[in-house]
Design an enzyme around this catalytic site. Structure first.
Site, PDB file in Angstrom:
ATOM      1  N   GLY A 167       0.800  -1.215   0.000  1.00 45.16           N
ATOM      2  CA  GLY A 167       0.000   0.000   0.000  1.00 45.16           C
ATOM      3  C   GLY A 167       0.829   1.259   0.000  1.00 45.16           C
ATOM      4  CB  CYS A 168       1.555   3.680   2.682  1.00 50.89           C
ATOM      5  SG  CYS A 168      -0.175   3.966   3.124  1.00 50.89           S
TER       6      CYS A 168
END
Length: 226
Positions: A167-168
């Site tokens: 994700g991030c």
């Protein structure tokens, strides 16, 4: 050397990527910056626990794999502070109603995390002169002044740690690559609640966007910068 994605990405697929020229090393520049992304108790839990137990404390926890990564981040952090290199903490801050957006639709549990969950993990918590970078979206670059900070600090290389790998971390790596920073991902200093997603995204980043290696090898390479 055994890679995290061996046994998940087939040997045939790995050979095809290699034959096509993917995965070449870009190397390090002269001044790296360390990104420590979302290493907060909401993603680690307050102590190492199996995932099934950890998510009863914080639904967004990644379980005990997070704490293994925290130890490796700490070693990288010690080197960066000793060398006076920039350390930046992109992180999700507690959200208010106007912040919810589509994240509240996809991951409603993140809207119910208590304030303690947003605290930085003590073992790698920021100190004076570290840069705190609140963010609203996966990439540390989207809607933030990160590029301006990096330019001001004279950084040419990003060492990206934290979570989640899929994700991030990945979002920040892709955007950092797009801004033409060299990018290094220490594979055991990032973490994810899914071992499969972790491995597949490390493979993809190594093929296209970043140099991916164990943190011990990364520390040796970083320490060799004049």
């Amino acid at each position: 050397m055994t890679r995290p994605w061996d046994g998940i990405i087939s040997e045939e697929e790995q050979r095809a990527y290699h034959a096509a020229g993917f995965g070449r090393a870009t190397g390090l520049g002269k001044r790296p910056a360390l990104l420590i992304i979302d290493v907060q108790y909401r993603t680690t839990g307050t102590r190492p626990m199996p995932l099934a137990e950890a998510i009863t404390e914080y639904p967004t926890s990644c379980g005990e794999v997070a704490w293994a990564a925290v130890g490796n981040i700490r070693q990288l952090l010690e080197l960066f502070r000793a060398r006076g290199w920039p350390v930046i903490y992109p992180h999700v801050a507690p959200k208010q109603g106007f912040d919810f957006g589509r994240l509240s639709d996809k991951v409603p549990a993140i809207m119910t995390v208590g304030a303690r969950g947003y605290d930085f993990v003590a073992e790698i918590a920021p100190i004076a002169d570290d840069i705190l970078l609140p963010k609203k979206h996966p990439s540390a670059f989207f809607g933030t002044p990160l590029v301006s900070y990096l330019i001001n600090a004279g950084a040419d290389t990003l060492v990206v740690t934290g979570c989640t790998t899929s994700g991030c971390v990945r979002g920040s790596v892709v955007d950092g690559f797009a801004y033409n920073f060299r990018v290094l991902v220490p594979e055991d200093a990032v973490y994810d609640r899914s071992a499969t997603s972790h491995a597949v995204n490390l493979f993809d980043m190594a093929a296209k966007y970043a140099d991916v290696m164990p943190s011990a090898k990364a520390i040796t390479a970083l320490a060799a910068i004049p």
